[in-house]
Each structure stands twice: as C-alpha cells, then as structure tokens.
Design an enzyme around this catalytic site. Sequence first.
Site, PDB file in Angstrom:
ATOM      1  CB  CYS A  10      -0.924  -0.003   1.213  1.00  0.00           C
ATOM      2  SG  CYS A  10      -2.038   1.406   1.225  1.00  0.00           S
ATOM      3  CB  CYS A  57      -1.805   3.816   8.127  1.00  0.00           C
ATOM      4  SG  CYS A  57      -2.861   4.467   6.817  1.00  0.00           S
ATOM      5  CB  CYS A  96      -1.039  -0.156   8.299  1.00  0.00           C
ATOM      6  SG  CYS A  96      -1.601  -1.401   7.129  1.00  0.00           S
ATOM      7  CB  CYS A 118     -15.435  -7.540   6.549  1.00  0.00           C
ATOM      8  SG  CYS A 118     -14.816  -5.878   6.320  1.00  0.00           S
ATOM      9  CB  CYS A 151     -18.589  -5.493   5.327  1.00  0.00           C
ATOM     10  SG  CYS A 151     -17.670  -4.022   5.845  1.00  0.00           S
ATOM     11  CB  CYS A 157     -18.627  -0.638   9.250  1.00  0.00           C
ATOM     12  SG  CYS A 157     -17.460  -1.384  10.402  1.00  0.00           S
ATOM     13  NE  ARG A 211     -17.749  -6.237  13.501  1.00  0.00           N
ATOM     14  CZ  ARG A 211     -18.280  -5.394  12.629  1.00  0.00           C
ATOM     15  NH1 ARG A 211     -17.539  -4.500  12.035  1.00  0.00           N
ATOM     16  NH2 ARG A 211     -19.558  -5.462  12.340  1.00  0.00           N
TER      17      ARG A 211
HETATM   18  S1  SF4 Z   1      -4.377   1.020   6.791  1.00  0.00           S
HETATM   19 FE1  SF4 Z   1      -2.724  -0.033   5.688  1.00  0.00          FE
HETATM   20  S2  SF4 Z   1      -3.700  -0.826   3.864  1.00  0.00           S
HETATM   21 FE2  SF4 Z   1      -5.088   0.722   4.703  1.00  0.00          FE
HETATM   22  S3  SF4 Z   1      -4.504   2.633   3.683  1.00  0.00           S
HETATM   23 FE3  SF4 Z   1      -3.298   2.560   5.568  1.00  0.00          FE
HETATM   24  S4  SF4 Z   1      -1.343   1.600   4.937  1.00  0.00           S
HETATM   25 FE4  SF4 Z   1      -2.849   1.161   3.333  1.00  0.00          FE
END
Ligand code: SF4
Length: 364
Positions: free
Chosen positions: A54, A58, A61, A98, A130, A190, A262
């Site tokens: 990605c 984040c 993540c 999901c 979802c 959600c 949840r």
């Molecule tokens: S949470 Fe992870 S997968 Fe989702 S946008 Fe952020 S870096 Fe990408």
Amino acid sequence: MNELKHNWTKEEILNVYNKPLMELLYEAATVHRLNHDPNTVQVSTLLSIKTGGCSEDCGYCPQAARYHTNVEGNDLMSVSQVKAQALRAKASGSSRVCMGAAWRNVKDGEEFDAVLEMVRIINKLDMEVCCTLGMITENQAQRLAEAGLYAYNHNLDSSEEYYKEVISTRGYQDRLDTIDNVRKTNVTVCSGGIIGMGENIEDRAGMLVALSTLNPQPESTPINALVAVEGTPLEDEKPVSIWDMVRMVATTRIVMPETQVRLSAGRTQMSREGQTMCFFAGANSIFAGDKLLTTPNPDVNEDLKMFELLGLNPQKSFTKKAQPQTVEANDSEFKSLGEKPKWTRPDHKIDRNELAKKKAKLIK
Ligand code: SF4
C-alpha cells in the site's frame, strides 16, 4: 429505546469514560439491554482480498509498502477464491464477510469490477457483505450498493488532532467525505478506530465525538486495540490495558446506543474474562478467523467454546436490516465514470513514520 443524541461534546464523553468503573459498566449494560439482545453477538469474517504494497503511511499498518514488516503482498484474489472462503466462513457461523483491500482509494477498472462480482456472489450466499477498500466516490458507492453491499467500512482511526500524528498521506476530511458518499446509498456505515497508538484519553473521546455526531450514527463501530507490528512506526507501543478497552467499549455503547460495537484487532491479547467484560459493557460483534487481515486473531474453535461458556448466540444475517437486492452488472444503472478524484495528501512529516521508512530502506 434511548433517544439518540447527536451533539455529544468531548467533555460529556470524558465524563462518561472516567466514571467509576462499576457505574460505567452498569450504565453501559443497561443501555445495551434496552437496544440489543445481550446474548447475541454478530460474527464477521475478515478476508484480505488484496494484501500489502500500500502507498499510504498509516503508522499502525504492516501493509504499508514503505515499512519493512513480515507481511507478504498478494494481488487481488480471484472471485472463485473469495467464494470458497465465504462458504467456509458461513459454515463456521459467520453472518458477514468483510473484504479488505490495501488500497488508498478505489479506482474504476477491472479490479473494482471483480470486487463488485465478489459482492454479488457473497450476497447471493445470503451473507452480509462488507468492503473496506479505502476512499470511494459517490458513484463507486452506488455501484457497490447495486451489487448488494450491506456495509462499507472506513475507520476514522482516532481524533482529528491525533490522526495527524499517525498518517500523513490522507486527510481526515477525506475519510468523512467517504462516509458521506456511502450514506448517500442504502449501504450501512461501519466506522471506528484504534486505541493504544500513543493517543490520550481526550483523543479517544474526540474520536467518539466525530463518530457519534454523524447523523445517522454508524451502524457498526470496530474498536481495535493496536497490535504493534515490528517494522511499523508504532512497533514500540505498549499493549492496551484491558481496563482501557472496557472503558472505551462501554463509552462507545453509551454514546452510540444502537450501533453494533465490534471487538476487533487485539483480541488475542485479551483473556476470556477480559472479553467477557467487554461483552457485558456492550460489545456485540467480533471478527472470527485466525487472521485479521495480517495480524493474529483467536482460533474459531476458541471463540465457539467462549460463546458456549457465556451462553452467547451468533446473530443471524440481516437481523438489523433487510438483505439488499443484487443488480447484475448488465442491468446496472450506474456505469464506471472513470473518475480521478482529488483526495488530499497532506504530506506533513511524522518523525516516527520517517524513521521507520529509513530503517526499511537500510534493510532493503
Ligand atoms: S491502513 Fe494499511 S492498507 Fe489501509 S490505507 Fe493505511 S497503509 Fe494502506
């Protein structure tokens, strides 16, 4: 039933969060019983249909390409693979599948068309579907709705203020706009967040202000406890205490009485007794399956044993809302617009994100 309140302030929510625990639990359990069957818990299976690689940053993540983690990337699963997994989830008692894709935002094209087909197929299995695919436009939300999508997940993650300390590549307002786009359809919303990212209690309350002042409030709200994954900027964060988790669940229940709350990531770090307190405090949904996208989750059999022990029953599909109709691709009213939406990219510097990126470069 309680009257829904859409003007919660941070101070009011902090007052709830900080009540003596016995009072907080009693109040939350009372609100829970007025609005839900306390012995029923909705069970969802989370399926990572496209993993890793990605472009976002984040801080929590392991799927962000810029950090070095042990997540192996995978291209989009095939429709038949997804169908097989959905059948397995149904057989083990899940009422909802999901599907998560590690995308910044949905792009029209073959992959999105494949996701729409997955939605149609799972809806026809009489399961709630979802998706969590990143930011989406109104047209994309309409196309998902037509395919038979039941819910769209898009978490606010934290308060607007603390969000800036965790993510620099996408803006809070874009997240609210995505939720707004979903709300223009009949797809349920959600949205929730993560605790244990280094935020303070005001930030937790701030997130609940943002969620509870949405009108309507989200139909479901995942409360995640951070799973600190090695290689991510938040790798050194200490595990969230069960007391914080119980307070957060109870407060969410009180400020959003009708929402399904949840228990999501971080359940492996909780004892059965801890999870029981969360159910008592108003949690009435869990994710099942041994993985939550990329992080560990309790074994399905463990959950079945826990349900038996506590006398809990899995919620049947479409208990809260009728099954959406599936419109086949050929009959669709909404075609691809090939939009190129300008989602923002604030790109301010977050020191720990920069550091994790530098470390990853050295390793690679
Ligand atoms: S949470 Fe992870 S997968 Fe989702 S946008 Fe952020 S870096 Fe990408």
